[in-house]
Every structure is written in C-alpha cells, then in structure tokens.
Scaffold this motif. Structure first.
Motif, mmCIF file in Angstrom:
data_model
loop_
_atom_site.group_PDB
_atom_site.id
_atom_site.type_symbol
_atom_site.label_atom_id
_atom_site.label_comp_id
_atom_site.label_asym_id
_atom_site.label_seq_id
_atom_site.Cartn_x
_atom_site.Cartn_y
_atom_site.Cartn_z
ATOM 1 N N TYR A 64 52.233 54.133 47.259
ATOM 2 C CA TYR A 64 53.521 54.565 47.845
ATOM 3 C C TYR A 64 53.142 55.879 48.151
ATOM 4 O O TYR A 64 54.306 55.448 49.425
ATOM 5 C CB TYR A 64 54.129 54.160 46.344
ATOM 6 C CG TYR A 64 54.276 53.129 44.972
ATOM 7 C CD1 TYR A 64 55.375 52.016 46.202
ATOM 8 C CD2 TYR A 64 54.560 53.253 44.315
ATOM 9 C CE1 TYR A 64 55.662 50.926 45.562
ATOM 10 C CE2 TYR A 64 54.692 52.228 43.647
ATOM 11 C CZ TYR A 64 55.371 50.821 43.990
ATOM 12 O OH TYR A 64 55.880 49.784 43.555
ATOM 13 N N VAL A 65 52.682 56.769 48.068
ATOM 14 C CA VAL A 65 52.645 57.883 49.023
ATOM 15 C C VAL A 65 52.177 57.419 50.146
ATOM 16 O O VAL A 65 52.564 58.178 51.240
ATOM 17 C CB VAL A 65 51.809 58.793 47.826
ATOM 18 C CG1 VAL A 65 51.766 59.814 49.319
ATOM 19 C CG2 VAL A 65 52.719 58.913 46.901
ATOM 20 N N LEU A 66 50.985 56.685 50.790
ATOM 21 C CA LEU A 66 50.157 56.380 51.569
ATOM 22 C C LEU A 66 51.769 55.660 52.376
ATOM 23 O O LEU A 66 51.367 55.891 53.775
ATOM 24 C CB LEU A 66 49.528 55.470 51.298
ATOM 25 C CG LEU A 66 47.770 56.278 50.757
ATOM 26 C CD1 LEU A 66 46.618 55.233 50.391
ATOM 27 C CD2 LEU A 66 47.756 56.694 51.756
ATOM 28 N N ILE A 67 52.145 54.565 51.965
ATOM 29 C CA ILE A 67 53.992 54.138 52.540
ATOM 30 C C ILE A 67 54.352 55.194 53.241
ATOM 31 O O ILE A 67 54.262 54.836 54.909
ATOM 32 C CB ILE A 67 54.313 53.745 51.351
ATOM 33 C CG1 ILE A 67 53.264 52.161 50.844
ATOM 34 C CG2 ILE A 67 55.581 52.979 52.194
ATOM 35 C CD1 ILE A 67 54.045 50.814 50.186
ATOM 36 N N VAL A 68 54.465 56.532 52.517
ATOM 37 C CA VAL A 68 55.652 57.257 53.465
ATOM 38 C C VAL A 68 55.041 57.960 54.212
ATOM 39 O O VAL A 68 54.723 57.677 55.414
ATOM 40 C CB VAL A 68 55.458 58.285 52.450
ATOM 41 C CG1 VAL A 68 56.471 59.635 52.952
ATOM 42 C CG2 VAL A 68 56.437 57.040 50.986
ATOM 43 N N SER B 118 46.809 47.010 56.214
ATOM 44 C CA SER B 118 45.702 47.465 55.834
ATOM 45 C C SER B 118 45.005 48.724 55.107
ATOM 46 O O SER B 118 43.699 48.799 54.670
ATOM 47 C CB SER B 118 44.881 47.126 57.567
ATOM 48 O OG SER B 118 45.750 48.798 58.467
ATOM 49 N N THR B 119 46.141 49.400 55.416
ATOM 50 C CA THR B 119 46.010 51.022 54.807
ATOM 51 C C THR B 119 45.939 50.815 53.196
ATOM 52 O O THR B 119 45.462 51.564 52.173
ATOM 53 C CB THR B 119 46.547 51.708 55.351
ATOM 54 O OG1 THR B 119 46.756 52.158 56.771
ATOM 55 C CG2 THR B 119 47.350 53.623 54.928
ATOM 56 N N LEU B 120 46.771 50.004 52.955
ATOM 57 C CA LEU B 120 47.035 49.990 51.226
ATOM 58 C C LEU B 120 45.892 49.371 50.783
ATOM 59 O O LEU B 120 45.865 48.968 49.713
ATOM 60 C CB LEU B 120 48.338 49.163 51.215
ATOM 61 C CG LEU B 120 49.298 50.221 51.717
ATOM 62 C CD1 LEU B 120 51.081 49.638 51.050
ATOM 63 C CD2 LEU B 120 49.416 51.879 51.233
#
Length: 460
Positions: free
Chosen positions: A338-342, A367-369
């Motif tokens: 969830y932090v990566l989404i931000v 791809s990042t998640l």
C-alpha cells in the motif's frame, strides 16, 4: 452561428454530452458496424487526432517559453518548489482516498467479469522503461514502428519532449540576452499553435457527441454492470476529491469555493470530453489566469501540471485498479505494498504523459507491486468511460494548485478571483485572454521587459 456562439462554452459541451448519450443508445442495437456507430467513432476519433497533432509543438514551445519567462520572476525557485510540493500533497490525498475505497469495497471480489478477458496490455510501463524513456531518441521525441500490413506509424514520446523542452528552457536561461531572438521565435510559434488549438477546441461540443456516443454504443451498460463496483468506486473517489478535498484546501487557504468552481468549469468540461490533459492545457491556463493567477506563473505551472499532475489517472485510478486486480486473483496486499502504491503515484505521474488513457501508469504500479499484468485486460472494456472523469479531475487539480500557490505566495489577484463567482466564461477564442490585473500592471511598471507579457484588456 451567432446564436450558437452566444451560448456559454460549458453549456455547449453539456448539450453535446446529452446528445452523445442519446445517439449512443440509439446506435447500440445497430452494433459496432452500424452506420451511426461508425459515424460517431469517426467524429470522435477525428477530434482526438486533431488534438494529438498539436500536442508535440505545444508541449515543447509552452515549456521552453514558461521556463525562460521565469527569469523575470524574483522568487522563481520558491514558486517551482511550492508547485511541486502541492502536486505531491494532492496526489497523496487522492491516492489515500483510492486505497480507502478499495479496502472498504473490495471491487475485484464483487466483479462478474469473465477471467478469460484477462490479458497483458500492449502498452506497458516499468521503472526501467520509465528511466530509459527519459533519454530522448532524437531532438523531436518522434518515434516510428511498423505494422503487420507493412505500413509505418509515426508517434511521439511526450515524456521525451518534456525532457528536451526543459533542457532547452534551462539553456535559454543560461545563455541570457543572446537567446532573446530565439525566445521571440518560440513565443511567436506558441501563439500560432495556441490559435490552431483554439480552433480545434471550438469543435469540442461536436467531438463530445462522437466520443461519448461511440463509448455508449460500443461498450454499453453490460461491461459497466460487470465492473459496477469498480466504476462506482472510481467515480465516488473522483467526487470526493473534487467536491470535498479541493473545497477544503481552498477554504484552508482563504479562497472561495464558488469562485473556483465557476472559473475552472470550462477546463473541467473540456477535459471530460477530450480525455487529454495536454489537449486541454490552453483552456486550463486561460481559466487559471482569469481567476487572477499571474501569467508568468500560470505559464509555468499549468504546462508542468499537464504532464505530471494527474490526481485522477495517476492517483485514484492505479490505487483502486491495483486493489481490484489483487482481489480478483485472491492476493492479499501488505502494508508495504500500500505504501508502494502511494510512492508510485507521487513519483510516476509523468509516465501518464498527459494523453488519453492511464494504462502505462497502471502497468507500472502492478509491476512494482508484483501483481499479474494480465489484470489490465479486465479493466480495458470500461476504460474510456472512467477516463473521462479521471481527466476532468486532472485538469481541475492542475488549476487548483496554480491558484493555491499564487494565493500562498501573495501574487493572486483576489479581486479578479472573487469576481469569477459571478462572471460566466463565454470567450473561446485565442484572443479572449484575461484582462490585466492591477498587480501585474504594477509589476510590469517596476520590471523592465515585463510589460509585453502583461495580458491586455479584452471584451467580456
């Protein structure tokens, strides 16, 4: 024609929206090959193609001119920092709303979409592609690729054009007075391109009929029904940002909500129709200046925002879409994801490049998640429907940041801003520019060379 011209532009667009929905419903039973469906597709595609044709020169000239004009501004570095800061603040809030809605509703687990529709999109994004894409392949950012029938299709990379134009603008600042002849040519060409784009924008009500009519006829309500929770989440999120977050931010900065809503509406409605932040950029800059933002700042903030400020496409949408894909495949997201989404939403906004669609941003987030890229195919059927709302929020947020930063830096003409609450936007011609404000006139009198950049009075 004169009677039509007297109708406010926003009303013309609304008429086009209603007519497009009606014609789309009529064309739906005819199928995709029906004459009405084909006609609507042709009209809508022609409008978008005209916008795209003018985007490369518009981005290059606008960015170069705006950066060069910053030499006339004493606090240019502070304005640039404040602009980027508010871009990030609003993006974080919008992303948080998207995540919150996704967690509460679990749209992927409530969908009836068929798993067979999953598929990896032809247009993908990754951090490596994003970084490589920053390096211009040529001076104009033009690329070409062959098709199965042997023809060659020409295109352009907006991100590369942005990098080129920023570099040229900085070079103009470094060269100083020797670059004045070049800058004069740039400003003249920019005026010509903007004039051409205004002519295209005049066709927006007609383009609305084609774009919305074709979307309704082709995608219909069945696709929306299968993804009903996701579509509802998207538009609820967009509404929360537009009607709750933005008004709160305006009030916290001592600004009237009605003035902003009425002032920004022409840009918001055009963004909804065109699905292109870059194509809407001249209108966004015009309405921002009409709300009292000085031209020397608006000409920097709006072009930058049109390429990097995407609360709809790069914040709410990828957050909700990622949660949808995770729900659909039964994958539980961790707090870190969830932090990566931000983080991706704040840092990767430029990947959307301001044109229609947000597929690149979504694939970059997935791809990042570490989520399946095949999930993109599940959402493509309703992308044009939700892209209208996303782009409308994009351009609204771009203007909002310009107004807030101008207010905080005490360069906003409050009299002109407050007057926007009672004055209708009627002009749609390139010459219909904002009247010069008292503050700008005072600055021009104190700063040699600024007078030619002060907007001149024009008809109401």
């Amino acid at each position: 024609m004169r009677a039509i011209a007297r109708i406010p532009f926003g009303i013309q667009v609304l008429i086009g929206l209603v007519l497009g929905i009606v014609l789309g419903l009529v064309a739906a039973p005819m199928g995709e090959s029906g004459w009405l469906t084909v006609t609507l597709d042709t009209i809508g595609s022609a409008f978008v193609t005209l916008l795209k044709a003018l985007v490369p020169p518009l981005v290059f000239l606008a960015i170069v001119s705006s950066i060069a004009n910053l030499r006339q501004v004493a606090n240019a570095a502070r304005l640039a920092w404040q602009t980027l800061l508010w871009f990030a603040i609003t993006a974080i809030i919008a992303t948080g709303i998207g995540i919150g809605l996704g967690v509460l509703t679990s749209p992927g687990s409530r969908s009836s979409v068929d798993a067979s529709s999953a598929g990896v999109s032809d247009t993908q994004g990754s951090w490596l592609d994003f970084l490589v894409g920053l390096v211009p392949a040529n001076f104009l950012g033009i690329n070409a690729h062959g098709t199965d029938d042997g023809s060659v299709v020409m295109g352009f990379n907006t991100l590369q054009i942005l990098v080129i134009s920023i570099a040229v603008g900085i070079a103009v600042l470094s060269v100083g007075a020797k670059a004045d002849p070049f800058l004069n040519v740039v400003n003249s060409l920019l005026a010509v391109v903007q004039k051409l784009l205004w002519w295209v924008i005049r066709l927006a009500p007609i383009g609305t009929v084609g774009l919305l009519g074709f979307a309704v006829a082709t995608y219909g309500w069945s696709a929306i029904g299968q993804l009903g929770w996701f579509v509802a989440d998207i538009y609820i999120g967009l509404a929360l940002v537009a009607f709750v977050v933005y008004p709160v931010l305006l009030r916290l900065n001592g600004l009237g909500i009605r003035s902003f809503a009425r002032g920004v509406w022409p840009a918001t409605s055009l963004g909804f129709v065109s699905r292109s932040s870059l194509g809407t950029m001249p209108m966004t800059q015009t309405v921002t200046e009409r709300m009292g933002v000085p031209r020397h700042y608006a000409s920097f903030a709006i072009p930058l925002g049109a390429t990097t400020k995407m609360d709809g496409c790069a914040a709410i949408y990828p957050a909700l879409a990622s949660i949808f894909v995770a729900n659909f495949y039964g994958i539980d997201l961790s707090i870190m994801q969830y932090v990566l989404i931000v983080v991706v939403s704040v840092l990767g906004s430029a990947a959307t490049a301001g044109m229609t669609g947000a597929t690149v941003m979504l694939t970059l987030t997935l791809s990042t998640l570490g989520l399946p890229l095949e999930g993109v195919g599940l959402l493509l059927a309703i992308d044009p429907i939700i892209d209208m709302g996303r782009t409308a929020l994009n351009v609204t947020g771009q203007s909002l940041v310009g107004v807030i930063v101008a207010q905080r830096e005490k360069i906003l003409d409050r009299a002109q801003y407050d007057a926007a609450a009672t004055t209708a936007f009627r002009g749609i011609d390139a010459e219909a520019e904002p009247a010069a404000t008292v503050a700008e006139a005072s600055d021009a009198a104190q700063a040699p060379g600024d007078a030619d950049r002060v907007p001149q009075p024009t008809r109401a």
